[in-house]
Design an enzyme around this catalytic site. Sequence first.
Site, PDB file in Angstrom:
ATOM      1  N   HIS A  15       3.952  -7.430   5.181  1.00 27.52           N
ATOM      2  CA  HIS A  15       4.837  -6.279   5.371  1.00 27.52           C
ATOM      3  C   HIS A  15       4.144  -5.209   6.203  1.00 27.52           C
ATOM      4  O   HIS A  15       2.963  -5.279   6.516  1.00 27.52           O
ATOM      5  CB  HIS A  15       5.319  -5.694   4.027  1.00 27.52           C
ATOM      6  CG  HIS A  15       4.312  -4.896   3.274  1.00 27.52           C
ATOM      7  ND1 HIS A  15       4.638  -4.124   2.172  1.00 27.52           N
ATOM      8  CD2 HIS A  15       2.973  -4.732   3.426  1.00 27.52           C
ATOM      9  CE1 HIS A  15       3.556  -3.527   1.723  1.00 27.52           C
ATOM     10  NE2 HIS A  15       2.538  -3.882   2.438  1.00 27.52           N
ATOM     11  N   CYS A  34      -1.426   0.143   5.153  1.00 26.02           N
ATOM     12  CA  CYS A  34      -0.134  -0.539   5.036  1.00 26.02           C
ATOM     13  C   CYS A  34       0.807  -0.183   6.188  1.00 26.02           C
ATOM     14  O   CYS A  34       1.859  -0.787   6.342  1.00 26.02           O
ATOM     15  CB  CYS A  34       0.521  -0.245   3.688  1.00 26.02           C
ATOM     16  SG  CYS A  34      -0.108  -1.308   2.369  1.00 26.02           S
ATOM     17  N   HIS A  40       0.403  -6.992   7.593  1.00 22.69           N
ATOM     18  CA  HIS A  40      -0.707  -7.512   6.784  1.00 22.69           C
ATOM     19  C   HIS A  40      -0.089  -8.128   5.539  1.00 22.69           C
ATOM     20  O   HIS A  40       1.080  -7.869   5.227  1.00 22.69           O
ATOM     21  CB  HIS A  40      -1.672  -6.379   6.395  1.00 22.69           C
ATOM     22  CG  HIS A  40      -0.996  -5.352   5.548  1.00 22.69           C
ATOM     23  ND1 HIS A  40      -0.227  -4.356   6.082  1.00 22.69           N
ATOM     24  CD2 HIS A  40      -0.909  -5.216   4.209  1.00 22.69           C
ATOM     25  CE1 HIS A  40       0.292  -3.632   5.123  1.00 22.69           C
ATOM     26  NE2 HIS A  40      -0.087  -4.132   3.961  1.00 22.69           N
ATOM     27  N   HIS A  42       0.031  -9.488   1.332  1.00 20.12           N
ATOM     28  CA  HIS A  42      -0.360  -9.257  -0.059  1.00 20.12           C
ATOM     29  C   HIS A  42      -0.075 -10.524  -0.865  1.00 20.12           C
ATOM     30  O   HIS A  42       0.862 -11.258  -0.566  1.00 20.12           O
ATOM     31  CB  HIS A  42       0.442  -8.114  -0.691  1.00 20.12           C
ATOM     32  CG  HIS A  42       0.092  -6.768  -0.159  1.00 20.12           C
ATOM     33  ND1 HIS A  42      -1.040  -6.087  -0.545  1.00 20.12           N
ATOM     34  CD2 HIS A  42       0.729  -5.961   0.724  1.00 20.12           C
ATOM     35  CE1 HIS A  42      -1.079  -4.918   0.078  1.00 20.12           C
ATOM     36  NE2 HIS A  42      -0.029  -4.807   0.864  1.00 20.12           N
ATOM     37  N   ASP A  80       8.505 -15.895  -0.179  1.00 20.83           N
ATOM     38  CA  ASP A  80       7.174 -16.491  -0.045  1.00 20.83           C
ATOM     39  C   ASP A  80       6.868 -16.890   1.398  1.00 20.83           C
ATOM     40  O   ASP A  80       7.676 -17.557   2.060  1.00 20.83           O
ATOM     41  CB  ASP A  80       7.049 -17.711  -0.959  1.00 20.83           C
ATOM     42  CG  ASP A  80       5.606 -18.176  -1.080  1.00 20.83           C
ATOM     43  OD1 ASP A  80       4.694 -17.325  -1.089  1.00 20.83           O
ATOM     44  OD2 ASP A  80       5.387 -19.404  -1.169  1.00 20.83           O
ATOM     45  N   HIS A  81       5.692 -16.468   1.860  1.00 18.50           N
ATOM     46  CA  HIS A  81       5.244 -16.727   3.236  1.00 18.50           C
ATOM     47  C   HIS A  81       6.205 -16.183   4.288  1.00 18.50           C
ATOM     48  O   HIS A  81       6.347 -16.767   5.370  1.00 18.50           O
ATOM     49  CB  HIS A  81       4.955 -18.217   3.454  1.00 18.50           C
ATOM     50  CG  HIS A  81       3.674 -18.655   2.793  1.00 18.50           C
ATOM     51  ND1 HIS A  81       3.575 -18.844   1.435  1.00 18.50           N
ATOM     52  CD2 HIS A  81       2.451 -18.892   3.295  1.00 18.50           C
ATOM     53  CE1 HIS A  81       2.333 -19.196   1.146  1.00 18.50           C
ATOM     54  NE2 HIS A  81       1.622 -19.221   2.247  1.00 18.50           N
ATOM     55  N   GLU A 125       1.159  -5.558  -6.545  1.00 17.66           N
ATOM     56  CA  GLU A 125       0.898  -5.698  -5.113  1.00 17.66           C
ATOM     57  C   GLU A 125      -0.575  -6.027  -4.883  1.00 17.66           C
ATOM     58  O   GLU A 125      -0.932  -6.742  -3.939  1.00 17.66           O
ATOM     59  CB  GLU A 125       1.284  -4.427  -4.364  1.00 17.66           C
ATOM     60  CG  GLU A 125       1.258  -4.586  -2.863  1.00 17.66           C
ATOM     61  CD  GLU A 125       1.846  -3.386  -2.152  1.00 17.66           C
ATOM     62  OE1 GLU A 125       2.977  -3.483  -1.659  1.00 17.66           O
ATOM     63  OE2 GLU A 125       1.173  -2.333  -2.116  1.00 17.66           O
TER      64      GLU A 125
HETATM   65 NI    NI Z   1       0.533  -3.305   2.139  1.00 18.01          NI
END
Ligand code: NI
Length: 135
Positions: A15, A34, A40, A42, A80-81, A125
Site C-alpha cells: 500500500h 508509508c 511497500h 506489510h 493477498d499479494h 499491520e
Molecule cells: Ni505501510
Amino acid sequence: MKVTISRKAHFNAAHRLFVKSWDDTKNESIFGKCANPHYHGHNYELIVSVTGEIDPETGYVMDMKVLKDLIKSEVEDAFDHKNLNLQVPDFFDLNPTAENISVVIYNKLVKHLDKDKTIEVVLYETPRNFVKYSG
Ligand code: NI
C-alpha cells in the site's frame, strides 16, 4: 449464554498512505515511510471473532470451517499479494490505513453472518501496531 470464537488469518499486501490533494512533502510528514510513492508491503495478521449463543444441537456458535472459508473468499482472495491502492476497488478512493482496512473487512464479513451474531475484527499491520473494529 454468549460465547466468542475467533479465527486467525494472514495476508501480504502493498500500500501507500497518502492524501491525493497534499504534496509529497506533506504526505511524508504525516505518513512517514508509508507515504513512499513506490509502495511497500506489510504482513497483515487478522483475527476475526464471532460472538453468539451456542447452538444447542451442534454445540457451536458458528462452524469454524464456514468462518475460515468466508475469510478466505472475502479477504484473503481479495487482498493477498495485491497492491491495495491499485488493485482493490475498496481503496481506490479510501486511504488503506489499518483503520480503514479493518472497517472494509468488517463490512465484507458482517453481511454474511446471522443477525443474532456480532463480530469483531482485529488487524495487525506490524507485530506491535494493531487496530480493532466491531461496528
Ligand atoms: Ni505501510
